[in-house]
Design a protein around this motif. Structure first.
Motif, PDB file in Angstrom:
ATOM      1  N   ASP A   1      38.775  26.299  43.476  1.00  0.00           N
ATOM      2  CA  ASP A   1      37.558  26.502  44.261  1.00  0.00           C
ATOM      3  C   ASP A   1      37.050  25.130  44.694  1.00  0.00           C
ATOM      4  O   ASP A   1      36.508  24.364  43.892  1.00  0.00           O
ATOM      5  CB  ASP A   1      36.509  27.231  43.415  1.00  0.00           C
ATOM      6  CG  ASP A   1      35.311  27.682  44.236  1.00  0.00           C
ATOM      7  OD1 ASP A   1      35.045  27.068  45.289  1.00  0.00           O
ATOM      8  OD2 ASP A   1      34.638  28.637  43.816  1.00  0.00           O
TER       9      ASP A   1
ATOM     10  N   PHE B   1      41.173  28.073  38.522  1.00  0.00           N
ATOM     11  CA  PHE B   1      41.588  29.280  37.804  1.00  0.00           C
ATOM     12  C   PHE B   1      43.101  29.257  37.718  1.00  0.00           C
ATOM     13  O   PHE B   1      43.780  29.051  38.740  1.00  0.00           O
ATOM     14  CB  PHE B   1      41.124  30.540  38.536  1.00  0.00           C
ATOM     15  CG  PHE B   1      39.631  30.670  38.650  1.00  0.00           C
ATOM     16  CD1 PHE B   1      38.884  31.257  37.633  1.00  0.00           C
ATOM     17  CD2 PHE B   1      38.966  30.202  39.779  1.00  0.00           C
ATOM     18  CE1 PHE B   1      37.506  31.376  37.746  1.00  0.00           C
ATOM     19  CE2 PHE B   1      37.598  30.315  39.904  1.00  0.00           C
ATOM     20  CZ  PHE B   1      36.855  30.902  38.887  1.00  0.00           C
TER      21      PHE B   1
ATOM     22  N   LEU C   1      40.819  33.446  45.876  1.00  0.00           N
ATOM     23  CA  LEU C   1      39.360  33.499  45.938  1.00  0.00           C
ATOM     24  C   LEU C   1      38.930  34.003  47.307  1.00  0.00           C
ATOM     25  O   LEU C   1      39.454  33.570  48.334  1.00  0.00           O
ATOM     26  CB  LEU C   1      38.764  32.113  45.709  1.00  0.00           C
ATOM     27  CG  LEU C   1      38.816  31.581  44.279  1.00  0.00           C
ATOM     28  CD1 LEU C   1      38.438  30.102  44.255  1.00  0.00           C
ATOM     29  CD2 LEU C   1      37.891  32.387  43.365  1.00  0.00           C
TER      30      LEU C   1
ATOM     31  N   LEU D   1      37.109  36.601  42.560  1.00  0.00           N
ATOM     32  CA  LEU D   1      38.446  36.227  42.106  1.00  0.00           C
ATOM     33  C   LEU D   1      39.325  37.471  42.145  1.00  0.00           C
ATOM     34  O   LEU D   1      38.975  38.498  41.552  1.00  0.00           O
ATOM     35  CB  LEU D   1      38.382  35.665  40.685  1.00  0.00           C
ATOM     36  CG  LEU D   1      39.724  35.293  40.038  1.00  0.00           C
ATOM     37  CD1 LEU D   1      40.392  34.148  40.800  1.00  0.00           C
ATOM     38  CD2 LEU D   1      39.518  34.919  38.566  1.00  0.00           C
TER      39      LEU D   1
ATOM     40  N   ALA E   1      33.630  35.275  40.531  1.00  0.00           N
ATOM     41  CA  ALA E   1      34.247  33.968  40.306  1.00  0.00           C
ATOM     42  C   ALA E   1      33.255  32.961  39.751  1.00  0.00           C
ATOM     43  O   ALA E   1      33.338  31.765  40.027  1.00  0.00           O
ATOM     44  CB  ALA E   1      34.849  33.458  41.619  1.00  0.00           C
TER      45      ALA E   1
ATOM     46  N   TRP F   1      31.650  36.152  34.798  1.00  0.00           N
ATOM     47  CA  TRP F   1      32.988  36.616  35.183  1.00  0.00           C
ATOM     48  C   TRP F   1      33.085  38.145  35.123  1.00  0.00           C
ATOM     49  O   TRP F   1      34.080  38.712  34.681  1.00  0.00           O
ATOM     50  CB  TRP F   1      34.061  36.002  34.280  1.00  0.00           C
ATOM     51  CG  TRP F   1      33.814  34.596  33.870  1.00  0.00           C
ATOM     52  CD1 TRP F   1      33.448  34.168  32.643  1.00  0.00           C
ATOM     53  CD2 TRP F   1      33.924  33.422  34.688  1.00  0.00           C
ATOM     54  NE1 TRP F   1      33.307  32.791  32.617  1.00  0.00           N
ATOM     55  CE2 TRP F   1      33.599  32.306  33.871  1.00  0.00           C
ATOM     56  CE3 TRP F   1      34.248  33.196  36.021  1.00  0.00           C
ATOM     57  CZ2 TRP F   1      33.582  30.997  34.337  1.00  0.00           C
ATOM     58  CZ3 TRP F   1      34.235  31.888  36.490  1.00  0.00           C
ATOM     59  CH2 TRP F   1      33.914  30.806  35.655  1.00  0.00           C
TER      60      TRP F   1
END
Length: 629
Positions: free
Chosen positions: A479, A486, A527, A538, A553, A557
């Motif tokens: 990101d 991630f 994303l 996500l 995201a 979560w």
């Protein structure tokens, strides 16, 4: 010939109708006019279909005939339909499978060709209604060669070819469980996945000794809610329950009144009991018995979205296509591109219509990612980087303003088995690549670009961080806005870490753990930045159950749900399964994709069979089924 009784059912309609009729009172026994029929099927409103040697007859509850179709038919099967039923029957003379609309209110039969004569003699056939409510037909040859066809209002379309056991005498499909049962006379009963998507599976249900309890072959079978009934060559009736792809004995009722062998078997159930009926081979008489039987709990079905387009198949069979990326055209979003790796050949470029535009023979490429508008001194570039497994390097591709790609060189890594990668464009500028190895090692490489003597950019890289996961990773996504990475560990879940932490042991947080909706292998990650709503999603490929999970995201979560990509019958596009890589964009891509798109790799091309490809999904479909707005 061994056969499965189609519907001599005394207390209920066909098994396909049993779930809908579970709490209703049992209908009366078949009228006397059905005696002598080779196959019969109970229909709504007390009507019946009777298949004799020379005709298929539609009878009312009183036994009076209302319609007749002259043919020498076999393999009668039905599914419920508005105002009656859908029926199929094989014309033994022409080898065409006929589809019939049975109207039990007007008491009429309307016939059309369902599947023309295949390139083999049909020994068995059966209907399947999938989770989307689409009707399919399986046709099977004596040697086990089989085809699955999608039925509809127009011509049937071939979905796939598959191999069933030789000497398959009959087949039936448990729609709810998703199992295609094949009766192999000398060996027993096998179960296959009825769903065309995903890897083929075969399970032993009830086998002939010494591998199983059946003796003298299998003479007949009938579907039960959540199981099966079989009769072996010694006339022994046995019930089986299925749970997670395993079948266990659930009783051995003793047939009474059978003076000869049992040539046909049928079953029906209500909310708490089961009725079994069998036909005596010697005198043709039917006998029955009832016993308690609890139907299985309803299985959870994930919501389904459909692809609006698909790419041309890659020109290599097997496990070839892997990971997509999306390039957004700076002047005309409808001219945007989908890039897809081919692990056996290189990088392929497609338009949003799915047509191939370019093929770059760059060898065994695995993962690919894109960043646009990158500045390296005086250079401004759009770049795609992909892992090149043979060279243990990153392959670099430049993307011109018109979307033309060019192979621009390699950036070496210190990894032995280069696997997954994703790009990170820090807010401060520049470009970094996160590259992982199958052994869990991860390298973070700073990418540099300079203008060469010929004016073309030259690329190099230096490692700025190394860390590792305990087991095999692959998919990752960075990101750029939050500086968060991630990364998926295939058997454990998805980790998050701050890219501001450049040490050898960055703090890893397991934000999505394998289990429940997320099933190993954890594969592609992407994303979706909803800039209008100021939030990001996500998206994760849950390869173990052929689905896609969507979570917030950002902490905490929260998982918003999961979905499948199903068959788009109207567009003639199959679903997606066993997905490796995926990508999203929230950039509007024209009138057809105003909220952007999701692109997924399809591990099993169907409708018809073919090499792997990529599916393009309108993001609005994802928002709709998961209520993301």
């Amino acid at each position: 010939m061994t056969r499965v009784a189609r519907l001599p059912r005394y207390l209920a309609a066909t098994l396909a109708l049993a779930a809908a009729a579970a709490a209703q009172a049992a209908p009366p026994p078949p009228p006397a006019a059905l005696q002598g029929a080779r196959e019969i099927a109970a229909l709504p409103d007390g009507a019946w279909l009777a298949l004799d040697k020379k005709a298929l007859r539609l009878l009312g509850a009183d036994g009076r005939e209302h319609a007749r179709l002259a043919l020498r038919g076999q393999q009668l099967d039905t599914r419920p339909a508005p105002h009656g039923a859908l029926a199929v029957v094989l014309d033994a003379d022409t080898q065409r499978t006929l589809a019939l609309t049975v109207d039990t209110q007007a008491m009429t039969l309307t016939t059309r060709s369902a599947v023309e004569s295949p390139a083999f003699p049909v020994e068995a056939s059966c209907l399947y209604r999938d989770g989307q409510g689409l009707d399919h037909l399986f046709v099977v040859a004596d040697d086990g060669l089989a085809e699955q066809w999608l039925l509809g209002t127009g011509p049937a379309r071939l979905v796939r070819r598959l191999a069933l056991p030789p000497q398959t005498q009959a087949c039936r499909v448990d729609d709810a469980g998703g199992w295609l049962y094949a009766q192999e006379e000398d060996a027993g009963v096998w179960a296959y996945r009825a769903e065309a998507e995903g890897a083929s599976r075969r399970r032993a249900v009830a086998l002939v000794g010494p591998l199983g309890p059946l003796r003298g072959g299998v003479q007949a079978m009938a579907l039960l809610p959540g199981g099966l009934a079989t009769v072996d060559g010694r006339g022994r009736l046995q019930l089986w329950r299925e749970s997670d792809g395993r079948w266990r004995t659930a009783g051995k009722p003793q047939p009474t009144g059978a003076r000869g062998g049992i040539e046909a078997l049928a079953a029906s159930a209500d909310a708490s009991s089961l009725l079994l009926a069998w036909r005596d081979e010697k005198d043709g008489r039917w006998s029955s018995t009832s016993r308690p039987w609890a139907p299985p709990a309803a299985r959870t079905q994930l919501p389904v979205v459909h692809a609006v387009a698909q790419t041309d198949p890659v020109p290599r069979f097997g496990d070839a296509a892997d990971d997509p990326a999306i390039w957004v055209h700076p002047g005309d979003a409808t001219k945007s591109l989908v890039l897809g790796t081919n692990k056996k050949q290189g990088l392929f470029v497609y338009g949003l219509d799915g047509r191939q535009r370019q093929a770059l023979e760059a060898g065994r490429l695995n993962n690919v990612d894109i960043r646009q508008g990158l500045r390296f001194g005086a250079l401004t570039l759009d770049l795609a980087l992909a892992t090149q497994r043979d060279e243990k390097a990153l392959a670099v591709f430049t993307i011109a303003a018109d979307g033309t790609l060019a192979d621009a060189g390699r950036v070496t890594t210190g990894l032995d088995d280069v696997y997954g990668t994703c790009l990170y464009a820090p807010q401060a500028g520049g470009l970094e690549a996160l590259v992982n190895d199958k052994d869990g090692r991860v390298e973070r490489i700073r990418i540099e670009a300079t203008a060469g003597a010929d004016g073309r950019p030259q690329f190099s890289g230096r490692v700025v961080q190394r860390f590792r996961l305990q087991t095999q990773p692959e998919g990752c996504v960075a990101d750029d806005q939050t500086g968060r990475l991630f990364i998926g560990e295939e058997d454990r879940g998805v980790w998050a870490l701050s890219l501001a932490d450049t040490g050898p042991a960055p703090k890893l947080e397991l934000v999505l753990k394998v289990g429940g909706l997320l099933q190993a292998d954890v594969e592609g990650l992407a994303l979706y930045h909803d800039r209008k709503a100021g939030r990001s999603w996500l998206v994760v490929s849950s390869q173990g159950n052929d689905s896609y999970l969507v979570a917030e995201a950002a902490p905490p979560w929260r998982v918003r749900g999961a979905f499948r990509v199903g068959l788009n019958a109207e567009a003639g596009i199959d679903g997606a399964s066993e997905t490796d890589g995926l990508e999203t964009t929230s950039a509007p891509l024209g009138a057809a994709l105003p909220r952007g798109a999701l692109v997924v790799q399809d591990g099993h091309k169907r409708l018809p069979d073919g090499a792997q490809n990529f599916k393009i999904v309108d993001w609005r479909e994802v928002e709709r089924v998961l209520d993301l707005n």
